[in-house]
Design a protein around this motif. Structure first.
Motif, PDB file in Angstrom:
ATOM      1  N   LYS A 103       0.834  -1.209   0.000  1.00 26.63           N
ATOM      2  CA  LYS A 103       0.000   0.000   0.000  1.00 26.63           C
ATOM      3  C   LYS A 103       0.866   1.254   0.000  1.00 26.63           C
ATOM      4  O   LYS A 103       0.557   2.230  -0.682  1.00 26.63           O
ATOM      5  CB  LYS A 103      -0.926   0.006   1.214  1.00 26.63           C
ATOM      6  N   ALA A 104       1.955   1.248   0.767  1.00 27.50           N
ATOM      7  CA  ALA A 104       2.846   2.406   0.822  1.00 27.50           C
ATOM      8  C   ALA A 104       3.516   2.649  -0.538  1.00 27.50           C
ATOM      9  O   ALA A 104       3.658   3.797  -0.964  1.00 27.50           O
ATOM     10  CB  ALA A 104       3.897   2.217   1.912  1.00 27.50           C
ATOM     11  N   ILE A 105       3.904   1.577  -1.191  1.00 30.82           N
ATOM     12  CA  ILE A 105       4.509   1.705  -2.525  1.00 30.82           C
ATOM     13  C   ILE A 105       3.494   2.273  -3.503  1.00 30.82           C
ATOM     14  O   ILE A 105       3.803   3.179  -4.285  1.00 30.82           O
ATOM     15  CB  ILE A 105       5.065   0.348  -3.007  1.00 30.82           C
ATOM     16  N   ASP A 106       2.277   1.757  -3.463  1.00 32.24           N
ATOM     17  CA  ASP A 106       1.226   2.267  -4.350  1.00 32.24           C
ATOM     18  C   ASP A 106       0.954   3.749  -4.095  1.00 32.24           C
ATOM     19  O   ASP A 106       0.801   4.538  -5.040  1.00 32.24           O
ATOM     20  CB  ASP A 106      -0.063   1.464  -4.181  1.00 32.24           C
ATOM     21  N   ALA A 107       0.917   4.149  -2.818  1.00 30.31           N
ATOM     22  CA  ALA A 107       0.681   5.557  -2.473  1.00 30.31           C
ATOM     23  C   ALA A 107       1.830   6.434  -2.954  1.00 30.31           C
ATOM     24  O   ALA A 107       1.606   7.543  -3.463  1.00 30.31           O
ATOM     25  CB  ALA A 107       0.487   5.703  -0.961  1.00 30.31           C
ATOM     26  N   LEU A 146       6.282   9.825  -6.873  1.00 31.98           N
ATOM     27  CA  LEU A 146       7.679   9.502  -6.592  1.00 31.98           C
ATOM     28  C   LEU A 146       8.215   8.619  -7.712  1.00 31.98           C
ATOM     29  O   LEU A 146       7.539   7.676  -8.140  1.00 31.98           O
ATOM     30  CB  LEU A 146       7.805   8.739  -5.275  1.00 31.98           C
ATOM     31  N   PRO A 147       9.406   8.908  -8.183  1.00 30.06           N
ATOM     32  CA  PRO A 147      10.001   8.039  -9.202  1.00 30.06           C
ATOM     33  C   PRO A 147      10.224   6.633  -8.633  1.00 30.06           C
ATOM     34  O   PRO A 147      10.575   6.484  -7.451  1.00 30.06           O
ATOM     35  CB  PRO A 147      11.341   8.707  -9.509  1.00 30.06           C
ATOM     36  N   GLN A 148      10.025   5.642  -9.459  1.00 32.08           N
ATOM     37  CA  GLN A 148      10.163   4.263  -9.007  1.00 32.08           C
ATOM     38  C   GLN A 148      11.565   3.997  -8.459  1.00 32.08           C
ATOM     39  O   GLN A 148      11.736   3.272  -7.486  1.00 32.08           O
ATOM     40  CB  GLN A 148       9.842   3.294 -10.138  1.00 32.08           C
ATOM     41  N   SER A 163      15.192   2.696  -3.996  1.00 31.34           N
ATOM     42  CA  SER A 163      16.374   3.043  -3.202  1.00 31.34           C
ATOM     43  C   SER A 163      16.038   3.178  -1.723  1.00 31.34           C
ATOM     44  O   SER A 163      16.833   2.790  -0.861  1.00 31.34           O
ATOM     45  CB  SER A 163      17.034   4.319  -3.726  1.00 31.34           C
ATOM     46  N   ILE A 164      14.870   3.695  -1.406  1.00 32.09           N
ATOM     47  CA  ILE A 164      14.450   3.797   0.000  1.00 32.09           C
ATOM     48  C   ILE A 164      14.283   2.404   0.598  1.00 32.09           C
ATOM     49  O   ILE A 164      14.764   2.121   1.703  1.00 32.09           O
ATOM     50  CB  ILE A 164      13.153   4.609   0.121  1.00 32.09           C
ATOM     51  N   LEU A 165      13.614   1.519  -0.129  1.00 35.20           N
ATOM     52  CA  LEU A 165      13.433   0.148   0.361  1.00 35.20           C
ATOM     53  C   LEU A 165      14.777  -0.558   0.519  1.00 35.20           C
ATOM     54  O   LEU A 165      15.010  -1.277   1.502  1.00 35.20           O
ATOM     55  CB  LEU A 165      12.529  -0.642  -0.582  1.00 35.20           C
ATOM     56  N   HIS A 166      15.667  -0.341  -0.439  1.00 35.20           N
ATOM     57  CA  HIS A 166      16.987  -0.968  -0.382  1.00 35.20           C
ATOM     58  C   HIS A 166      17.773  -0.456   0.823  1.00 35.20           C
ATOM     59  O   HIS A 166      18.450  -1.223   1.510  1.00 35.20           O
ATOM     60  CB  HIS A 166      17.755  -0.706  -1.679  1.00 35.20           C
ATOM     61  N   GLY A 167      17.671   0.828   1.095  1.00 37.37           N
ATOM     62  CA  GLY A 167      18.344   1.404   2.251  1.00 37.37           C
ATOM     63  C   GLY A 167      17.861   0.786   3.555  1.00 37.37           C
ATOM     64  O   GLY A 167      18.664   0.442   4.435  1.00 37.37           O
ATOM     65  N   HIS A 168      16.553   0.616   3.685  1.00 40.09           N
ATOM     66  CA  HIS A 168      16.008  -0.022   4.891  1.00 40.09           C
ATOM     67  C   HIS A 168      16.474  -1.472   4.995  1.00 40.09           C
ATOM     68  O   HIS A 168      16.798  -1.950   6.092  1.00 40.09           O
ATOM     69  CB  HIS A 168      14.479   0.049   4.898  1.00 40.09           C
ATOM     70  N   ALA A 169      16.521  -2.161   3.874  1.00 37.62           N
ATOM     71  CA  ALA A 169      16.982  -3.553   3.890  1.00 37.62           C
ATOM     72  C   ALA A 169      18.436  -3.640   4.331  1.00 37.62           C
ATOM     73  O   ALA A 169      18.813  -4.536   5.104  1.00 37.62           O
ATOM     74  CB  ALA A 169      16.804  -4.182   2.508  1.00 37.62           C
TER      75      ALA A 169
END
Length: 62
Positions: free
Chosen positions: A30-34, A40-42, A47-53
């Motif tokens: 849901k957050a990605i869809d929002a 926001l550019p894909q 990159s945000i998800l990768h940083g958290h990982a």
């Protein structure tokens, strides 16, 4: 993200853990869809998800 195949742990997981994983997956989707709907550019989303990982991986190996 219903087309994602989950790898299962060797031991059975509790219903509470399964519920938490399902809720986490749904919340992330849901957050990605929002974020995409907000323009926001894909690549930024990735990159945000990768940083958290990377942070979580660092915590696990510390």
């Amino acid at each position: 993200m219903s087309d994602v195949t989950r790898l299962h742990h060797a031991l059975p997981l509790s219903p509470a853990i399964n519920k938490a994983v399902t809720e986490l997956d749904a919340t992330i989707a849901k957050a990605i869809d929002a974020a995409k709907a907000a323009g926001l550019p894909q690549g930024l989303v990735v990159s945000i998800l990768h940083g958290h990982a990377q942070v979580q991986t660092s915590i696990m190996v510390s």
